[in-house]
Design a protein around this motif. Structure first.
Motif, PDB file in Angstrom:
ATOM      1  N   GLU A   9      15.235  24.466  38.535  1.00 17.17           N
ATOM      2  CA  GLU A   9      14.628  25.897  38.861  1.00 17.17           C
ATOM      3  C   GLU A   9      14.473  26.233  40.356  1.00 17.17           C
ATOM      4  O   GLU A   9      13.624  27.023  40.782  1.00 17.17           O
ATOM      5  CB  GLU A   9      13.110  25.983  37.898  1.00 17.17           C
ATOM      6  CG  GLU A   9      13.272  25.626  36.641  1.00 17.17           C
ATOM      7  CD  GLU A   9      11.989  25.710  35.959  1.00 17.17           C
ATOM      8  OE1 GLU A   9      10.905  25.257  36.708  1.00 17.17           O
ATOM      9  OE2 GLU A   9      11.884  25.678  34.617  1.00 17.17           O
ATOM     10  N   ASP A  10      15.200  25.539  41.141  1.00 20.47           N
ATOM     11  CA  ASP A  10      15.185  25.756  42.658  1.00 20.47           C
ATOM     12  C   ASP A  10      14.009  25.269  43.233  1.00 20.47           C
ATOM     13  O   ASP A  10      13.628  25.509  44.330  1.00 20.47           O
ATOM     14  CB  ASP A  10      15.485  27.108  42.867  1.00 20.47           C
ATOM     15  CG  ASP A  10      16.931  27.538  42.623  1.00 20.47           C
ATOM     16  OD1 ASP A  10      17.728  26.639  42.475  1.00 20.47           O
ATOM     17  OD2 ASP A  10      17.185  28.871  42.318  1.00 20.47           O
ATOM     18  N   GLU A  11      13.184  24.386  42.542  1.00 21.07           N
ATOM     19  CA  GLU A  11      11.976  23.727  43.421  1.00 21.07           C
ATOM     20  C   GLU A  11      12.408  22.441  44.147  1.00 21.07           C
ATOM     21  O   GLU A  11      13.564  21.918  43.665  1.00 21.07           O
ATOM     22  CB  GLU A  11      10.973  23.234  42.145  1.00 21.07           C
ATOM     23  CG  GLU A  11      10.190  24.562  41.709  1.00 21.07           C
ATOM     24  CD  GLU A  11       9.519  25.323  42.564  1.00 21.07           C
ATOM     25  OE1 GLU A  11       9.120  24.725  43.817  1.00 21.07           O
ATOM     26  OE2 GLU A  11       9.077  26.524  42.202  1.00 21.07           O
ATOM     27  N   VAL A  12      11.387  21.990  45.015  1.00 13.38           N
ATOM     28  CA  VAL A  12      11.620  20.701  45.559  1.00 13.38           C
ATOM     29  C   VAL A  12      10.626  19.606  45.020  1.00 13.38           C
ATOM     30  O   VAL A  12       9.683  19.892  44.783  1.00 13.38           O
ATOM     31  CB  VAL A  12      11.661  20.955  47.230  1.00 13.38           C
ATOM     32  CG1 VAL A  12      12.478  21.790  47.746  1.00 13.38           C
ATOM     33  CG2 VAL A  12      10.085  21.576  47.388  1.00 13.38           C
ATOM     34  N   ILE A  33      17.557  24.527  49.034  1.00 15.39           N
ATOM     35  CA  ILE A  33      17.619  24.252  50.540  1.00 15.39           C
ATOM     36  C   ILE A  33      16.611  24.855  51.352  1.00 15.39           C
ATOM     37  O   ILE A  33      16.094  24.041  52.063  1.00 15.39           O
ATOM     38  CB  ILE A  33      19.053  24.566  50.674  1.00 15.39           C
ATOM     39  CG1 ILE A  33      20.154  23.774  50.026  1.00 15.39           C
ATOM     40  CG2 ILE A  33      19.426  24.180  52.359  1.00 15.39           C
ATOM     41  CD1 ILE A  33      19.896  22.178  49.873  1.00 15.39           C
ATOM     42  N   SER A  34      16.322  26.105  51.365  1.00 16.30           N
ATOM     43  CA  SER A  34      15.531  26.865  52.291  1.00 16.30           C
ATOM     44  C   SER A  34      13.799  26.348  52.168  1.00 16.30           C
ATOM     45  O   SER A  34      13.095  26.291  53.017  1.00 16.30           O
ATOM     46  CB  SER A  34      15.462  28.143  51.866  1.00 16.30           C
ATOM     47  OG  SER A  34      14.863  28.751  50.669  1.00 16.30           O
ATOM     48  N   LYS A  35      13.687  25.798  50.575  1.00 19.39           N
ATOM     49  CA  LYS A  35      12.437  25.178  50.496  1.00 19.39           C
ATOM     50  C   LYS A  35      12.276  23.992  51.018  1.00 19.39           C
ATOM     51  O   LYS A  35      11.279  23.565  51.652  1.00 19.39           O
ATOM     52  CB  LYS A  35      12.035  25.169  48.978  1.00 19.39           C
ATOM     53  CG  LYS A  35      11.937  26.496  48.229  1.00 19.39           C
ATOM     54  CD  LYS A  35      11.416  26.330  46.715  1.00 19.39           C
ATOM     55  CE  LYS A  35      11.246  27.891  46.205  1.00 19.39           C
ATOM     56  NZ  LYS A  35      11.071  27.551  44.749  1.00 19.39           N
ATOM     57  N   ILE A  36      13.395  22.951  51.016  1.00 14.52           N
ATOM     58  CA  ILE A  36      13.193  21.817  51.871  1.00 14.52           C
ATOM     59  C   ILE A  36      12.808  22.122  53.290  1.00 14.52           C
ATOM     60  O   ILE A  36      11.958  21.443  53.837  1.00 14.52           O
ATOM     61  CB  ILE A  36      14.514  21.169  51.924  1.00 14.52           C
ATOM     62  CG1 ILE A  36      14.966  20.417  50.662  1.00 14.52           C
ATOM     63  CG2 ILE A  36      14.697  19.838  53.187  1.00 14.52           C
ATOM     64  CD1 ILE A  36      16.124  19.829  50.345  1.00 14.52           C
ATOM     65  N   ASN A  41       8.722  21.972  57.475  1.00 10.14           N
ATOM     66  CA  ASN A  41       8.420  22.469  58.458  1.00 10.14           C
ATOM     67  C   ASN A  41       9.893  21.859  59.576  1.00 10.14           C
ATOM     68  O   ASN A  41       9.544  21.295  60.687  1.00 10.14           O
ATOM     69  CB  ASN A  41       7.334  22.093  59.417  1.00 10.14           C
ATOM     70  CG  ASN A  41       7.110  23.147  60.533  1.00 10.14           C
ATOM     71  OD1 ASN A  41       7.770  24.057  60.675  1.00 10.14           O
ATOM     72  ND2 ASN A  41       6.138  22.718  61.606  1.00 10.14           N
ATOM     73  N   ARG A  42      10.831  21.745  59.029  1.00  5.32           N
ATOM     74  CA  ARG A  42      12.181  21.130  59.720  1.00  5.32           C
ATOM     75  C   ARG A  42      12.871  22.276  60.338  1.00  5.32           C
ATOM     76  O   ARG A  42      13.210  23.220  60.092  1.00  5.32           O
ATOM     77  CB  ARG A  42      13.138  20.372  58.449  1.00  5.32           C
ATOM     78  CG  ARG A  42      14.128  19.710  58.908  1.00  5.32           C
ATOM     79  CD  ARG A  42      14.946  19.395  57.642  1.00  5.32           C
ATOM     80  NE  ARG A  42      16.292  18.467  58.098  1.00  5.32           N
ATOM     81  CZ  ARG A  42      16.118  17.195  58.112  1.00  5.32           C
ATOM     82  NH1 ARG A  42      15.163  16.605  57.989  1.00  5.32           N
ATOM     83  NH2 ARG A  42      17.206  16.573  58.231  1.00  5.32           N
ATOM     84  N   PRO A  94      26.344  24.775  50.721  1.00  7.80           N
ATOM     85  CA  PRO A  94      25.905  25.937  51.362  1.00  7.80           C
ATOM     86  C   PRO A  94      26.035  25.266  52.753  1.00  7.80           C
ATOM     87  O   PRO A  94      25.535  24.481  53.410  1.00  7.80           O
ATOM     88  CB  PRO A  94      24.341  26.067  50.991  1.00  7.80           C
ATOM     89  CG  PRO A  94      24.547  25.537  49.443  1.00  7.80           C
ATOM     90  CD  PRO A  94      25.403  24.068  49.440  1.00  7.80           C
ATOM     91  N   SER A  95      25.962  26.494  53.815  1.00  8.22           N
ATOM     92  CA  SER A  95      26.185  26.163  55.264  1.00  8.22           C
ATOM     93  C   SER A  95      24.860  25.870  55.841  1.00  8.22           C
ATOM     94  O   SER A  95      24.657  25.091  56.848  1.00  8.22           O
ATOM     95  CB  SER A  95      26.847  27.265  56.131  1.00  8.22           C
ATOM     96  OG  SER A  95      25.815  28.404  55.924  1.00  8.22           O
ATOM     97  N   ALA A  96      23.771  26.042  55.094  1.00  8.27           N
ATOM     98  CA  ALA A  96      22.461  25.668  55.493  1.00  8.27           C
ATOM     99  C   ALA A  96      22.083  24.365  55.543  1.00  8.27           C
ATOM    100  O   ALA A  96      21.384  23.476  56.224  1.00  8.27           O
ATOM    101  CB  ALA A  96      21.486  26.184  54.514  1.00  8.27           C
ATOM    102  N   ILE A  97      22.937  23.456  54.700  1.00  5.36           N
ATOM    103  CA  ILE A  97      22.937  22.049  54.594  1.00  5.36           C
ATOM    104  C   ILE A  97      23.499  21.415  55.829  1.00  5.36           C
ATOM    105  O   ILE A  97      23.053  20.180  56.409  1.00  5.36           O
ATOM    106  CB  ILE A  97      23.607  21.544  53.413  1.00  5.36           C
ATOM    107  CG1 ILE A  97      22.702  21.787  52.028  1.00  5.36           C
ATOM    108  CG2 ILE A  97      24.081  19.961  53.617  1.00  5.36           C
ATOM    109  CD1 ILE A  97      23.073  21.148  50.818  1.00  5.36           C
TER     110      ILE A  97
END
Length: 347
Positions: A9-12, A33-36, A41-42, A94-97
């Motif tokens: 469900e796209d949770e972390v 990924i955006s939630k990570i 606060n990375r 994903p390029s965010a990784i």
């Protein structure tokens, strides 16, 4: 299965690995990924490591489903385990990784809970350490709770991590191959394998400012592993440790801080030498804790972050740490301690 449901469900979530606890999300999900990044606060230019549960899963996320041949002897000997490899990035990642880089860092963990979780999900998992960015790495589920409570829906508790430091990151695409971050898999283990005879270690054998500005792996650009208390690292000469010298240097540093006007000084000391049993100073409150034996760097690696977090919870002003030799796991220990330290005192 609850963790699998959340990840789908796209949770972390928090998950154990043999190195440190990871903050896990679906590696193929932009939302996860955006939630990570937001939960930790990375910094947005600090790439993530992707975790797989089989070589076939690795092949499925490689360009042309092909693992670079340079890695095959290593994967046969060292996977699953605490080794991360740098490989070409496929479009499915994903390029965010990767923070826009053309390569991605991937590993196959040996921890049975991590492997089962990835296998049940059926997709790779991105998982940096499950702590607030810059804080000491979590090696117990309680550490994750301390840092991320109310920010994530679930933590899988797998007990204390076996290694206690993050994975070794190897770039075999470079010539010669290079360890970009020392970790749970040692230089000695890697260097004896085919194709790794000329293995280098970043900051020991070479530096690359462009790589630091646009890193291909975590742990290169930003200060890490730092508690609230100021960390002072006491480094021994290369020819070995001498606990008595460190005790004397610590007492000298305490005197200096008091002369500088420090009031009600409270100091935590992490050490490996027996001489520290005699460490006392009536001018300061000292909490002394052993983090293993210097001759067994794997003990120090496992206990180091636990000790730092424990002393920090005691409200100390400073944490003084005795350095160890860089042999085997000691290279990863000293890499982390140098990044955590605000001051390094050479003995």
């Amino acid at each position: 299965m609850e963790a699998v449901k959340l990840l789908k469900e796209d949770e972390v979530i928090g998950m154990p690995t043999e190195t440190v606890y990871g903050l896990a999300a679906n590696a193929l999900s932009e939302i996860g990924i955006s939630k990570i990044y937001s939960v930790k606060n990375r910094p947005q230019d600090n790439p993530l490591i992707v975790h797989v549960s089989s070589l076939s899963m690795l092949e499925s996320i490689m360009p042309d489903n092909r693992i670079p041949p340079i890695y095959l002897p290593l994967l046969e000997k060292l996977w699953p385990g605490a080794l991360t490899i740098i490989v070409p990035k496929a479009d499915i990642i994903p390029s965010a990784i990767t923070c826009g880089q053309p390569t991605v860092a991937i590993r196959f963990p040996s921890h049975p809970v991590a492997r089962a979780l990835i296998e049940r999900c059926g997709f790779p998992i991105a998982a940096p350490s499950a702590n607030s960015s810059g804080k000491p790495s979590p090696t117990l589920a309680s550490h994750v709770m301390d840092d991320l409570n109310n920010r994530i829906p679930l933590i899988l508790d797998g007990g204390q991590c076996d290694f206690g430091v993050e994975s070794t990151v190897l770039d075999g695409l470079r010539n010669p191959p290079a360890i970009l971050r020392p970790g749970g898999c040692t230089y000695e283990d890697i260097q004896k394998l085919p194709g790794m005879e000329k293995l280098q270690v970043y900051r020991k054998h070479f530096v690359d400012k462009q790589l630091e500005m646009m890193p291909t792996t975590p742990g290169m650009k930003y200060r890490h592993y730092s508690p609230e208390a100021a960390v002072v690292l006491f480094e021994h000469p290369v020819d070995g440790s001498n606990g008595r010298d460190t005790v004397a240097a610590i007492q000298k540093e305490i005197d200096r801080l008091i002369e500088a006007g420090q009031q009600n000084l409270k100091v935590g000391v992490l050490h490996t030498s027996d001489e520290f049993q005699d460490l006392s100073d009536n001018k300061a409150q000292i909490i002394s804790q052993q983090m293993g034996r210097a001759s067994h760097p794997e003990e120090v690696a496992k206990a180091m972050f636990v000790g730092i977090r424990h002393l920090d919870s005691q409200g100390v002003d400073y944490i003084f740490i005795e350095g160890i030799s860089e042999d085997r796991e000691g290279m990863a220990v000293m890499n982390r301690l140098r990044k955590a330290a605000s001051t390094i005192i050479q003995l």
